[in-house]
Design an enzyme around this catalytic site. Structure first.
Site, PDB file in Angstrom:
ATOM      1  N   LYS A  47      -7.276   6.909   9.666  1.00 40.04           N
ATOM      2  CA  LYS A  47      -7.618   5.483   9.648  1.00 40.04           C
ATOM      3  C   LYS A  47      -8.190   4.998  10.990  1.00 40.04           C
ATOM      4  CE  LYS A  47      -5.931   4.893   5.459  1.00 40.04           C
ATOM      5  NZ  LYS A  47      -4.804   4.050   5.108  1.00 40.04           N
ATOM      6  N   GLU A  89      -0.676 -10.577   3.449  1.00 36.58           N
ATOM      7  CA  GLU A  89      -0.429  -9.691   4.595  1.00 36.58           C
ATOM      8  C   GLU A  89      -0.731 -10.419   5.906  1.00 36.58           C
ATOM      9  OE1 GLU A  89      -1.268  -5.285   2.670  1.00 36.58           O
ATOM     10  OE2 GLU A  89      -2.949  -6.430   3.398  1.00 36.58           O
ATOM     11  N   GLY A 140       0.537  -1.064   6.475  1.00 34.53           N
ATOM     12  CA  GLY A 140      -0.538  -0.083   6.601  1.00 34.53           C
ATOM     13  C   GLY A 140      -1.835  -0.754   7.007  1.00 34.53           C
ATOM     14  N   LYS A 165      -7.986  -4.631   6.715  1.00 36.19           N
ATOM     15  CA  LYS A 165      -6.948  -4.536   5.699  1.00 36.19           C
ATOM     16  C   LYS A 165      -7.441  -5.175   4.405  1.00 36.19           C
ATOM     17  CE  LYS A 165      -2.637  -5.272   6.435  1.00 36.19           C
ATOM     18  NZ  LYS A 165      -2.368  -4.115   5.550  1.00 36.19           N
ATOM     19  N   GLY A 222       0.831  -1.203   0.000  1.00 37.10           N
ATOM     20  CA  GLY A 222       0.000   0.000   0.000  1.00 37.10           C
ATOM     21  C   GLY A 222       0.862   1.247   0.000  1.00 37.10           C
ATOM     22  N   THR A 242       1.327   3.609   2.242  1.00 35.47           N
ATOM     23  CA  THR A 242       2.083   3.911   3.464  1.00 35.47           C
ATOM     24  C   THR A 242       3.273   2.954   3.589  1.00 35.47           C
ATOM     25  OG1 THR A 242      -0.088   4.410   4.399  1.00 35.47           O
ATOM     26  CG2 THR A 242       1.789   4.526   5.891  1.00 35.47           C
ATOM     27  N   ASP A 277      -6.429  -0.119   6.506  1.00 34.95           N
ATOM     28  CA  ASP A 277      -7.536   0.710   6.017  1.00 34.95           C
ATOM     29  C   ASP A 277      -8.325   1.300   7.176  1.00 34.95           C
ATOM     30  OD1 ASP A 277      -7.163   0.203   3.144  1.00 34.95           O
ATOM     31  OD2 ASP A 277      -7.506  -1.853   3.764  1.00 34.95           O
ATOM     32  N   GLY A 315      -7.527  -3.214   1.348  1.00 40.17           N
ATOM     33  CA  GLY A 315      -7.915  -2.216   0.350  1.00 40.17           C
ATOM     34  C   GLY A 315      -7.053  -2.307  -0.901  1.00 40.17           C
TER      35      GLY A 315
HETATM   36  O1  5RP Z   1      -4.226  -3.627   3.375  1.00 38.75           O
HETATM   37  C1  5RP Z   1      -3.599  -3.030   2.531  1.00 38.75           C
HETATM   38  C2  5RP Z   1      -3.309  -3.589   1.193  1.00 38.75           C
HETATM   39  O2  5RP Z   1      -3.943  -4.810   1.000  1.00 38.75           O
HETATM   40  C3  5RP Z   1      -3.051  -1.698   2.835  1.00 38.75           C
HETATM   41  O3  5RP Z   1      -2.209  -1.777   3.938  1.00 38.75           O
HETATM   42  C4  5RP Z   1      -4.175  -0.781   3.143  1.00 38.75           C
HETATM   43  O4  5RP Z   1      -5.039  -0.781   2.011  1.00 38.75           O
HETATM   44  C5  5RP Z   1      -3.707   0.640   3.431  1.00 38.75           C
HETATM   45  O5  5RP Z   1      -3.179   1.194   2.271  1.00 38.75           O
HETATM   46  P1  5RP Z   1      -2.635   2.665   2.227  1.00 38.75           P
HETATM   47  O6  5RP Z   1      -1.397   2.718   3.044  1.00 38.75           O
HETATM   48  O7  5RP Z   1      -2.391   2.913   0.759  1.00 38.75           O
HETATM   49  O8  5RP Z   1      -3.717   3.573   2.772  1.00 38.75           O
END
Ligand code: 5RP
Length: 231
Positions: A123, A105, A84, A96, A29, A31, A86, A98
């Site tokens: 978040k 993960e 990261g 998580k 992601g 972050t 969501d 997204g």
């Molecule tokens: O779970 C994830 C990917 O599957 C990410 O950690 C989550 O979507 C957060 O993403 P971002 O740092 O772009 O907000």
């Protein structure tokens, strides 16, 4: 300060936790991408670590940054995963997926002694569920699996559409070759109950509720960093 600046600040704080020769899990992601970038700088300056990626995208980024990568087959236990999220609540429970990488993960987080979440403070929620819950399912029997999910979710007090995630005109396909149903429940009254009931549905590979996996979080906001749990 932009949301991206905040993400980088959280990533920079998590980087302070990295020690020489650590075995690290690298999240996915925007972050986590900052964390991998900053880690790459340290590696090129001489830091020795060995890492496992949670997605093909992170694997490619890390290799390009010069980070030594391996697999959970070669290195089944990790010291620390930085990823990261969501959404997270006050008990460090997460949504998580997204970015579609929830399965790897979760496997990587479960293999880690510690999982530190990095995020901007938008978040943080009082109750999980505002962000649609990603549920990774096998494509075979999708209609039946969707119906079964709706039934068990309703029994856990969760109602809402289960939308097949798309990538342009076709269904989004995960690194594992599965598809994702995004469940817009709005509110998940009992995340552990929903997590265990979803895990029992045939066809569900994994869901994006991470319960009891995150050990700490670093949230960056306009007024500074907030740390939750034990960093
Ligand atoms: O779970 C994830 C990917 O599957 C990410 O950690 C989550 O979507 C957060 O993403 P971002 O740092 O772009 O907000």
């Amino acid at each position: 300060m932009s949301a991206d600046d905040l993400k980088r600040q959280a990533a920079a704080r998590a980087l302070e936790l990295v020690e020489p020769r650590m075995r690290l899990g690298l999240g996915t992601g925007s972050t986590a991408k900052h964390f991998v970038e900053l880690l790459g700088e340290r590696v090129r300056a001489g830091l020795e670590v060995t890492c496992v990626a949670t997605s093909e995208a992170t694997q490619a980024q890390a290799l390009a940054a010069g980070i030594a990568m391996t697999t959970l087959d070669a290195m089944p236990e990790l010291d620390l995963t930085v990823d990261g999220a969501d959404e997270l609540d006050g008990e460090l429970r997460l949504i998580k997926g997204g970015g579609g990488a929830l399965l790897r993960e979760k496997i990587v987080a479960a293999a880690s002694g510690r999982m530190v979440v990095i995020a901007d403070d938008s978040k943080r929620v009082a109750t999980l569920g505002r962000f649609p819950l990603p549920i990774e399912v096998v494509p075979f029997g999708l209609g039946a699996t969707r119906l079964a999910i709706a039934r068990v979710a309703a029994a856990a007090g969760c109602h809402g559409p289960l939308d097949l995630r798309r990538s342009g005109d076709t269904p989004f396909v995960t690194d594992g070759g599965h598809v994702i149903l995004d469940a817009s429940f709005g509110r998940i009254p009992d995340p552990p109950a929903l997590a265990s009931t979803l895990a029992g549905v045939p066809g569900v590979v994994e869901h994006g509720l991470f319960i009891g996996l995150a050990t700490a979080a670093v949230l960056a906001g306009a007024s500074g960093l907030i740390e939750m749990g034990k960093l």
